[in-house]
Design a protein around this motif. Structure first.
Motif, PDB file in Angstrom:
ATOM      1  N   ILE A 261      41.286   8.363 -87.698  1.00  0.00           N
ATOM      2  CA  ILE A 261      42.748   8.266 -87.765  1.00  0.00           C
ATOM      3  C   ILE A 261      43.197   8.664 -89.170  1.00  0.00           C
ATOM      4  O   ILE A 261      42.853   8.005 -90.146  1.00  0.00           O
ATOM      5  N   LYS A 262      43.936   9.749 -89.260  1.00  0.00           N
ATOM      6  CA  LYS A 262      44.344  10.271 -90.566  1.00  0.00           C
ATOM      7  C   LYS A 262      45.543   9.522 -91.150  1.00  0.00           C
ATOM      8  O   LYS A 262      45.619   9.303 -92.355  1.00  0.00           O
ATOM      9  N   ASP A 263      46.492   9.168 -90.299  1.00  0.00           N
ATOM     10  CA  ASP A 263      47.686   8.462 -90.772  1.00  0.00           C
ATOM     11  C   ASP A 263      47.312   7.035 -91.181  1.00  0.00           C
ATOM     12  O   ASP A 263      46.767   6.273 -90.377  1.00  0.00           O
ATOM     13  N   LYS A 264      47.595   6.675 -92.435  1.00  0.00           N
ATOM     14  CA  LYS A 264      47.155   5.389 -92.961  1.00  0.00           C
ATOM     15  C   LYS A 264      47.794   4.206 -92.243  1.00  0.00           C
ATOM     16  O   LYS A 264      47.143   3.187 -91.988  1.00  0.00           O
ATOM     17  N   LYS A 265      49.065   4.327 -91.901  1.00  0.00           N
ATOM     18  CA  LYS A 265      49.737   3.221 -91.212  1.00  0.00           C
ATOM     19  C   LYS A 265      49.123   2.997 -89.838  1.00  0.00           C
ATOM     20  O   LYS A 265      48.896   1.860 -89.419  1.00  0.00           O
ATOM     21  N   GLN A 266      48.860   4.093 -89.126  1.00  0.00           N
ATOM     22  CA  GLN A 266      48.225   3.976 -87.814  1.00  0.00           C
ATOM     23  C   GLN A 266      46.818   3.392 -87.943  1.00  0.00           C
ATOM     24  O   GLN A 266      46.394   2.578 -87.119  1.00  0.00           O
ATOM     25  N   LYS A 267      46.085   3.822 -88.983  1.00  0.00           N
ATOM     26  CA  LYS A 267      44.736   3.317 -89.203  1.00  0.00           C
ATOM     27  C   LYS A 267      44.753   1.818 -89.458  1.00  0.00           C
ATOM     28  O   LYS A 267      44.002   1.051 -88.847  1.00  0.00           O
ATOM     29  N   PHE A 268      45.613   1.367 -90.375  1.00  0.00           N
ATOM     30  CA  PHE A 268      45.697  -0.059 -90.711  1.00  0.00           C
ATOM     31  C   PHE A 268      46.153  -0.887 -89.514  1.00  0.00           C
ATOM     32  O   PHE A 268      45.664  -1.992 -89.292  1.00  0.00           O
ATOM     33  N   THR A 269      47.091  -0.336 -88.728  1.00  0.00           N
ATOM     34  CA  THR A 269      47.580  -1.050 -87.539  1.00  0.00           C
ATOM     35  C   THR A 269      46.459  -1.218 -86.517  1.00  0.00           C
ATOM     36  O   THR A 269      46.289  -2.293 -85.929  1.00  0.00           O
ATOM     37  N   PHE A 270      45.689  -0.152 -86.304  1.00  0.00           N
ATOM     38  CA  PHE A 270      44.556  -0.215 -85.365  1.00  0.00           C
ATOM     39  C   PHE A 270      43.564  -1.276 -85.798  1.00  0.00           C
ATOM     40  O   PHE A 270      43.117  -2.110 -84.986  1.00  0.00           O
TER      41      PHE A 270
ATOM     42  N   GLY B 261      30.405 -25.324 -90.228  1.00  0.00           N
ATOM     43  CA  GLY B 261      29.994 -23.924 -90.302  1.00  0.00           C
ATOM     44  C   GLY B 261      30.920 -22.956 -89.595  1.00  0.00           C
ATOM     45  O   GLY B 261      30.611 -21.763 -89.489  1.00  0.00           O
ATOM     46  N   ILE B 262      32.065 -23.437 -89.100  1.00  0.00           N
ATOM     47  CA  ILE B 262      33.021 -22.564 -88.411  1.00  0.00           C
ATOM     48  C   ILE B 262      33.980 -22.008 -89.452  1.00  0.00           C
ATOM     49  O   ILE B 262      34.947 -22.654 -89.858  1.00  0.00           O
ATOM     50  N   TYR B 263      33.671 -20.806 -89.899  1.00  0.00           N
ATOM     51  CA  TYR B 263      34.418 -20.213 -90.988  1.00  0.00           C
ATOM     52  C   TYR B 263      34.323 -18.691 -90.882  1.00  0.00           C
ATOM     53  O   TYR B 263      33.228 -18.153 -90.798  1.00  0.00           O
ATOM     54  N   TYR B 264      35.457 -18.009 -90.861  1.00  0.00           N
ATOM     55  CA  TYR B 264      35.452 -16.560 -90.722  1.00  0.00           C
ATOM     56  C   TYR B 264      36.095 -15.913 -91.955  1.00  0.00           C
ATOM     57  O   TYR B 264      37.156 -16.335 -92.400  1.00  0.00           O
ATOM     58  N   HIS B 265      35.431 -14.912 -92.468  1.00  0.00           N
ATOM     59  CA  HIS B 265      35.920 -14.198 -93.646  1.00  0.00           C
ATOM     60  C   HIS B 265      36.219 -12.753 -93.254  1.00  0.00           C
ATOM     61  O   HIS B 265      35.489 -12.169 -92.441  1.00  0.00           O
ATOM     62  N   PRO B 266      37.279 -12.154 -93.816  1.00  0.00           N
ATOM     63  CA  PRO B 266      37.593 -10.758 -93.470  1.00  0.00           C
ATOM     64  C   PRO B 266      36.421  -9.800 -93.621  1.00  0.00           C
ATOM     65  O   PRO B 266      36.266  -8.863 -92.831  1.00  0.00           O
ATOM     66  N   LYS B 267      35.554 -10.003 -94.619  1.00  0.00           N
ATOM     67  CA  LYS B 267      34.431  -9.089 -94.837  1.00  0.00           C
ATOM     68  C   LYS B 267      33.341  -9.235 -93.770  1.00  0.00           C
ATOM     69  O   LYS B 267      32.406  -8.438 -93.740  1.00  0.00           O
ATOM     70  N   ASP B 268      33.464 -10.257 -92.902  1.00  0.00           N
ATOM     71  CA  ASP B 268      32.545 -10.353 -91.762  1.00  0.00           C
ATOM     72  C   ASP B 268      32.778  -9.209 -90.784  1.00  0.00           C
ATOM     73  O   ASP B 268      31.914  -8.907 -89.960  1.00  0.00           O
ATOM     74  N   PHE B 269      33.957  -8.599 -90.882  1.00  0.00           N
ATOM     75  CA  PHE B 269      34.335  -7.512 -89.977  1.00  0.00           C
ATOM     76  C   PHE B 269      34.162  -6.178 -90.701  1.00  0.00           C
ATOM     77  O   PHE B 269      34.836  -5.918 -91.701  1.00  0.00           O
ATOM     78  N   LEU B 270      33.294  -5.332 -90.186  1.00  0.00           N
ATOM     79  CA  LEU B 270      33.038  -4.046 -90.836  1.00  0.00           C
ATOM     80  C   LEU B 270      34.280  -3.164 -90.875  1.00  0.00           C
ATOM     81  O   LEU B 270      34.438  -2.340 -91.778  1.00  0.00           O
ATOM     82  N   LEU B 271      35.183  -3.338 -89.923  1.00  0.00           N
ATOM     83  CA  LEU B 271      36.436  -2.589 -89.939  1.00  0.00           C
ATOM     84  C   LEU B 271      37.217  -2.870 -91.224  1.00  0.00           C
ATOM     85  O   LEU B 271      37.760  -1.965 -91.863  1.00  0.00           O
ATOM     86  N   ILE B 272      37.285  -4.130 -91.598  1.00  0.00           N
ATOM     87  CA  ILE B 272      38.003  -4.508 -92.813  1.00  0.00           C
ATOM     88  C   ILE B 272      37.199  -4.127 -94.047  1.00  0.00           C
ATOM     89  O   ILE B 272      37.736  -3.577 -95.017  1.00  0.00           O
TER      90      ILE B 272
END
Length: 299
Positions: free
Chosen positions: A159-168, A248-259
């Motif tokens: 996705i080239k458009d940054k807004k579309q990429k971030f939204t996805f 141990g129930i804790y989620y961090h944004p870096k757990d997601f490779l997309l982020i």
């Protein structure tokens, strides 16, 4: 190790395992029955060889076929040790990982390695991935979570458009978090009371307790409407209370490779700590088109 702590580790491990296994394969990922001459099979024999020179020598590539064994984290040494310990009722490997989401960590490592090579392939080939993102060989349904993650990484990369990429990216991560909390009931809701509020039901008004984490700063969040949030806020979805974190129930944004792959550290900080903010506003904040707003409790 104390028995209660061991049970917490075990429950957390089993929960994380179920979350990984509870995924349906993306419809744009196709199981491969025959590899065409213009398709590149990525497997253990050529993964490390893939570079600019290797790709130039191959010529034009019209499609990608992935050997699922490349992301089969179930065969990694640590996962095997844990499985063996659980089978024999031992705690040696389990004591090493504690509350870490070891399935996610090991799977992400392998998925990232494959994605790094696919980025090179995409850079030097104009592939049409509208109908099929990639094909898979040696399909294993227990790997659906990471196959889907790889497909989302490829989609976001193209996705080239940054807004579309971030939204996805925002929408995909939001769906996954919703699924974890809803389908696996990580907050332990029963009769509309979360596990941490049950013990308070005879001390406080039930209406206050049934709002869960949305009751804060002395009142209910204005975005809450009939037990549902009116906005899509990733920061709020990432939040877990202290009693859950203790288990141990804790989620961090870096757990997601997309982020992790498409946002810098400051953007990740904003994603995690910008609360009570809807998707469109948050995307504009990440694009620096808007400033971080005050929370509804600061007005």
């Amino acid at each position: 190790m104390k028995k209660n702590k061991y049970l917490d580790y075990l429950n957390n491990l089993n929960r994380n395992r179920k979350i990984i296994l509870d995924s349906n394969l993306n419809s744009k990922i196709k199981i491969c029955y025959r590899i065409n001459e213009d398709e590149l099979l990525i497997n253990k024999d050529n993964l490390t060889k893939i570079n600019r020179v290797y790709l130039k020598r191959l010529g034009t590539i019209k499609g990608i076929v992935l050997d699922c064994e490349l992301i089969n984290f179930w065969n990694t040494t640590l996962i095997k040790e844990i499985s063996k310990d659980l089978k024999n009722d031992k705690i040696i490997a389990l004591d090493k990982v504690h509350f870490k989401n070891i399935y996610l960590i090991e799977g992400n490592k392998l998925t990232q390695k494959v994605f790094n090579k696919i980025k090179l392939i995409l850079k030097y080939n104009n592939l049409d991935m509208n109908k099929t993102i990639f094909k898979i060989k040696n399909y294993n349904s227990n790997l659906n979570y990471f196959l889907n993650e790889l497909a989302d990484l490829i989609t976001a990369y193209q996705i080239k458009d940054k807004k579309q990429k971030f939204t996805f990216i925002y929408e995909q991560v939001s769906k996954e978090l919703d699924k974890r909390f809803r389908d696996h009931n990580v907050c332990g809701f029963k009769d509309n009371l979360c596990s941490t509020k049950v013990c308070l039901q005879h001390k406080y008004d039930l209406k206050r307790l049934k709002t869960g984490c949305c009751f804060t700063k002395g009142r209910v969040c204005p975005n809450l409407d009939k037990d549902h949030c009116k906005i899509n806020c990733l920061g709020c979805k990432f939040f877990t209370c202290y009693p859950l974190r203790f288990k141990g129930i804790y989620y961090h944004p870096k757990d997601f490779l997309l982020i992790k792959n498409f946002f810098n550290d400051y953007q990740i900080y904003l994603i995690k700590f910008t609360l009570f903010t809807d998707k469109d506003d948050m995307v504009d904040i990440l694009l620096r088109k808007k400033k971080v707003p005050k929370t509804p409790f600061e007005y």
